[in-house]
Design a protein around this motif. Structure first.
Motif, PDB file in Angstrom:
ATOM      1  N   MET A   1       0.837  -1.172   0.000  1.00  0.00           N
ATOM      2  CA  MET A   1       0.000   0.000   0.000  1.00  0.00           C
ATOM      3  C   MET A   1       0.888   1.242   0.000  1.00  0.00           C
ATOM      4  O   MET A   1       1.827   1.340   0.770  1.00  0.00           O
ATOM      5  N   MET A   2       0.575   2.196  -0.867  1.00  0.00           N
ATOM      6  CA  MET A   2       1.388   3.403  -0.960  1.00  0.00           C
ATOM      7  C   MET A   2       0.954   4.414   0.090  1.00  0.00           C
ATOM      8  O   MET A   2      -0.221   4.580   0.356  1.00  0.00           O
ATOM      9  N   ALA A   3       1.920   5.094   0.668  1.00  0.00           N
ATOM     10  CA  ALA A   3       1.609   6.150   1.631  1.00  0.00           C
ATOM     11  C   ALA A   3       1.226   7.408   0.871  1.00  0.00           C
ATOM     12  O   ALA A   3       1.751   7.698  -0.202  1.00  0.00           O
ATOM     13  N   ALA A   4       0.299   8.144   1.436  1.00  0.00           N
ATOM     14  CA  ALA A   4      -0.119   9.410   0.822  1.00  0.00           C
ATOM     15  C   ALA A   4       1.010  10.426   0.955  1.00  0.00           C
ATOM     16  O   ALA A   4       1.711  10.464   1.963  1.00  0.00           O
ATOM     17  N   LYS A   5       1.201  11.229  -0.056  1.00  0.00           N
ATOM     18  CA  LYS A   5       2.240  12.252  -0.019  1.00  0.00           C
ATOM     19  C   LYS A   5       1.639  13.519   0.567  1.00  0.00           C
ATOM     20  O   LYS A   5       0.555  13.946   0.163  1.00  0.00           O
ATOM     21  N   LYS A   6       2.349  14.131   1.484  1.00  0.00           N
ATOM     22  CA  LYS A   6       1.876  15.347   2.129  1.00  0.00           C
ATOM     23  C   LYS A   6       2.263  16.554   1.290  1.00  0.00           C
ATOM     24  O   LYS A   6       3.282  16.561   0.619  1.00  0.00           O
ATOM     25  N   GLY A   7       1.414  17.570   1.371  1.00  0.00           N
ATOM     26  CA  GLY A   7       1.729  18.832   0.721  1.00  0.00           C
ATOM     27  C   GLY A   7       1.305  18.915  -0.734  1.00  0.00           C
ATOM     28  O   GLY A   7       1.387  19.975  -1.331  1.00  0.00           O
ATOM     29  N   LEU A   8       0.883  17.814  -1.340  1.00  0.00           N
ATOM     30  CA  LEU A   8       0.449  17.859  -2.730  1.00  0.00           C
ATOM     31  C   LEU A   8      -1.053  18.150  -2.795  1.00  0.00           C
ATOM     32  O   LEU A   8      -1.829  17.548  -2.075  1.00  0.00           O
ATOM     33  N   LYS A   9      -1.419  19.073  -3.649  1.00  0.00           N
ATOM     34  CA  LYS A   9      -2.835  19.394  -3.832  1.00  0.00           C
ATOM     35  C   LYS A   9      -3.341  18.728  -5.099  1.00  0.00           C
ATOM     36  O   LYS A   9      -2.611  18.623  -6.082  1.00  0.00           O
ATOM     37  N   GLN A  10      -4.571  18.307  -5.038  1.00  0.00           N
ATOM     38  CA  GLN A  10      -5.238  17.765  -6.230  1.00  0.00           C
ATOM     39  C   GLN A  10      -5.547  18.939  -7.161  1.00  0.00           C
ATOM     40  O   GLN A  10      -6.084  19.959  -6.719  1.00  0.00           O
ATOM     41  N   ALA A  11      -5.199  18.825  -8.420  1.00  0.00           N
ATOM     42  CA  ALA A  11      -5.505  19.897  -9.368  1.00  0.00           C
ATOM     43  C   ALA A  11      -7.016  19.990  -9.560  1.00  0.00           C
ATOM     44  O   ALA A  11      -7.686  18.986  -9.748  1.00  0.00           O
ATOM     45  N   GLU A  12      -7.539  21.182  -9.432  1.00  0.00           N
ATOM     46  CA  GLU A  12      -8.965  21.392  -9.639  1.00  0.00           C
ATOM     47  C   GLU A  12      -9.244  21.408 -11.136  1.00  0.00           C
ATOM     48  O   GLU A  12      -8.511  22.028 -11.901  1.00  0.00           O
ATOM     49  N   PRO A  13     -10.302  20.719 -11.566  1.00  0.00           N
ATOM     50  CA  PRO A  13     -10.594  20.707 -13.004  1.00  0.00           C
ATOM     51  C   PRO A  13     -10.867  22.127 -13.499  1.00  0.00           C
ATOM     52  O   PRO A  13     -11.453  22.932 -12.786  1.00  0.00           O
ATOM     53  N   SER A  14     -10.403  22.404 -14.690  1.00  0.00           N
ATOM     54  CA  SER A  14     -10.649  23.735 -15.240  1.00  0.00           C
ATOM     55  C   SER A  14     -12.134  23.874 -15.559  1.00  0.00           C
ATOM     56  O   SER A  14     -12.787  22.918 -15.949  1.00  0.00           O
ATOM     57  N   LYS A  15     -12.633  25.052 -15.354  1.00  0.00           N
ATOM     58  CA  LYS A  15     -14.059  25.296 -15.595  1.00  0.00           C
ATOM     59  C   LYS A  15     -14.294  25.581 -17.065  1.00  0.00           C
ATOM     60  O   LYS A  15     -13.411  26.054 -17.776  1.00  0.00           O
ATOM     61  N   LYS A  16     -15.494  25.270 -17.502  1.00  0.00           N
ATOM     62  CA  LYS A  16     -15.890  25.481 -18.889  1.00  0.00           C
ATOM     63  C   LYS A  16     -17.113  26.383 -18.911  1.00  0.00           C
ATOM     64  O   LYS A  16     -18.012  26.252 -18.078  1.00  0.00           O
ATOM     65  N   LEU A  17     -17.180  27.275 -19.881  1.00  0.00           N
ATOM     66  CA  LEU A  17     -18.354  28.120 -20.054  1.00  0.00           C
ATOM     67  C   LEU A  17     -19.427  27.311 -20.770  1.00  0.00           C
ATOM     68  O   LEU A  17     -19.191  26.753 -21.840  1.00  0.00           O
ATOM     69  N   VAL A  18     -20.587  27.230 -20.153  1.00  0.00           N
ATOM     70  CA  VAL A  18     -21.726  26.519 -20.734  1.00  0.00           C
ATOM     71  C   VAL A  18     -22.861  27.511 -20.909  1.00  0.00           C
ATOM     72  O   VAL A  18     -23.235  28.225 -19.970  1.00  0.00           O
ATOM     73  N   THR A  19     -23.386  27.564 -22.132  1.00  0.00           N
ATOM     74  CA  THR A  19     -24.543  28.406 -22.428  1.00  0.00           C
ATOM     75  C   THR A  19     -25.627  27.518 -23.007  1.00  0.00           C
ATOM     76  O   THR A  19     -25.398  26.815 -23.991  1.00  0.00           O
ATOM     77  N   VAL A  20     -26.768  27.515 -22.357  1.00  0.00           N
ATOM     78  CA  VAL A  20     -27.918  26.757 -22.843  1.00  0.00           C
ATOM     79  C   VAL A  20     -29.144  27.650 -22.817  1.00  0.00           C
ATOM     80  O   VAL A  20     -29.218  28.611 -22.049  1.00  0.00           O
ATOM     81  N   ASN A  21     -30.092  27.325 -23.666  1.00  0.00           N
ATOM     82  CA  ASN A  21     -31.364  28.032 -23.684  1.00  0.00           C
ATOM     83  C   ASN A  21     -32.385  27.111 -23.021  1.00  0.00           C
ATOM     84  O   ASN A  21     -32.680  26.036 -23.546  1.00  0.00           O
ATOM     85  N   ILE A  22     -32.873  27.517 -21.861  1.00  0.00           N
ATOM     86  CA  ILE A  22     -33.847  26.718 -21.132  1.00  0.00           C
ATOM     87  C   ILE A  22     -35.163  27.479 -21.113  1.00  0.00           C
ATOM     88  O   ILE A  22     -35.226  28.602 -20.611  1.00  0.00           O
ATOM     89  N   ASN A  23     -36.189  26.877 -21.677  1.00  0.00           N
ATOM     90  CA  ASN A  23     -37.525  27.469 -21.714  1.00  0.00           C
ATOM     91  C   ASN A  23     -37.530  28.858 -22.351  1.00  0.00           C
ATOM     92  O   ASN A  23     -38.251  29.757 -21.931  1.00  0.00           O
ATOM     93  N   GLY A  24     -36.649  29.050 -23.346  1.00  0.00           N
ATOM     94  CA  GLY A  24     -36.601  30.315 -24.067  1.00  0.00           C
ATOM     95  C   GLY A  24     -35.694  31.369 -23.456  1.00  0.00           C
ATOM     96  O   GLY A  24     -35.616  32.484 -23.960  1.00  0.00           O
ATOM     97  N   VAL A  25     -34.994  31.041 -22.376  1.00  0.00           N
ATOM     98  CA  VAL A  25     -34.093  31.980 -21.704  1.00  0.00           C
ATOM     99  C   VAL A  25     -32.676  31.419 -21.759  1.00  0.00           C
ATOM    100  O   VAL A  25     -32.458  30.246 -21.468  1.00  0.00           O
ATOM    101  N   ASP A  26     -31.702  32.273 -22.120  1.00  0.00           N
ATOM    102  CA  ASP A  26     -30.310  31.844 -22.162  1.00  0.00           C
ATOM    103  C   ASP A  26     -29.690  31.906 -20.772  1.00  0.00           C
ATOM    104  O   ASP A  26     -29.869  32.885 -20.045  1.00  0.00           O
ATOM    105  N   TYR A  27     -28.967  30.848 -20.426  1.00  0.00           N
ATOM    106  CA  TYR A  27     -28.232  30.770 -19.164  1.00  0.00           C
ATOM    107  C   TYR A  27     -26.785  30.456 -19.497  1.00  0.00           C
ATOM    108  O   TYR A  27     -26.513  29.490 -20.207  1.00  0.00           O
ATOM    109  N   SER A  28     -25.850  31.262 -18.970  1.00  0.00           N
ATOM    110  CA  SER A  28     -24.415  31.047 -19.187  1.00  0.00           C
ATOM    111  C   SER A  28     -23.705  31.037 -17.847  1.00  0.00           C
ATOM    112  O   SER A  28     -23.828  31.997 -17.077  1.00  0.00           O
ATOM    113  N   TYR A  29     -22.982  29.960 -17.585  1.00  0.00           N
ATOM    114  CA  TYR A  29     -22.226  29.834 -16.346  1.00  0.00           C
ATOM    115  C   TYR A  29     -20.941  29.073 -16.615  1.00  0.00           C
ATOM    116  O   TYR A  29     -20.916  28.186 -17.460  1.00  0.00           O
TER     117      TYR A  29
END
Length: 181
Positions: A1-29
């Motif tokens: 079993m491998m020991a966990a390494k201290k001090g290393l951070k998990q890289a956060e996934p890069s965010k993506k811009l999503v634009t959808v039209n829901i019920n006739g209204v555009d939402y972008s986040y």
């Protein structure tokens, strides 16, 4: 079993811009690529009529309509990533009524007692709308097959099927499409 390494951070996934039209209204986040469409609809767009049930497409509580090449199709939003919906049109239960006028499916579910607790109802109505676009004049057996991907733990489906058949008749006699956005 491998020991966990201290001090290393998990890289956060890069965010993506999503634009959808829901019920006739555009939402972008900007969202994480792993965000499910059901969470985008509920948390980002604030439309809580689409329910979260099983997260495995078994119950159908999360069913919405999405447009592909100009045609609406019922999809289960709990296993569809928001980034996959980028640029698409989506219709949720909130977009079915036109002002104070209920959609024929909503009206029929009310009139024929096609709901009890109501948890499955939004997904059931959206799945029914998707099915009626494919088969506008279904038999009882065809309706039962058409909604087989949606579970209801309260009603036994009898009144749900009656409601869908009544709505199909009303939609056919009106000459209008199943959904108008």
């Amino acid at each position: 079993m491998m020991a966990a390494k201290k001090g290393l951070k998990q890289a956060e996934p890069s965010k993506k811009l999503v634009t959808v039209n829901i019920n006739g209204v555009d939402y972008s986040y900007e969202v994480e690529p792993r965000l499910l469409l059901v969470h985008f609809i509920r948390e980002n767009a604030g439309l809580t009529g689409t329910h979260i049930g099983c997260d495995t497409t078994n119950c159908g509580a999360c069913t919405v309509l999405m447009q592909f090449d100009g045609k609406w199709k019922a999809i289960k939003s709990c296993t569809y990533f928001a980034v996959q919906a980028n640029g698409k049109k989506i219709l949720t239960i909130e977009g079915m009524a036109k002002g104070d006028e209920l959609h024929p499916l909503q009206k029929a579910f009310w009139e024929h007692h096609g709901l009890q607790c109501g948890y499955c109802t939004p997904g059931m109505i959206m799945a029914s709308a998707g099915y009626l676009m494919i088969n506008p004049n279904p038999t009882e057996e065809e309706v039962r097959h058409g909604i087989s991907g949606n579970l209801c733990r309260c009603t036994g489906y009898v009144n749900i099927v009656k409601a869908i058949l009544a709505a199909a008749e009303e939609i056919r006699s009106s000459g209008k499409p199943v959904v108008e956005v």
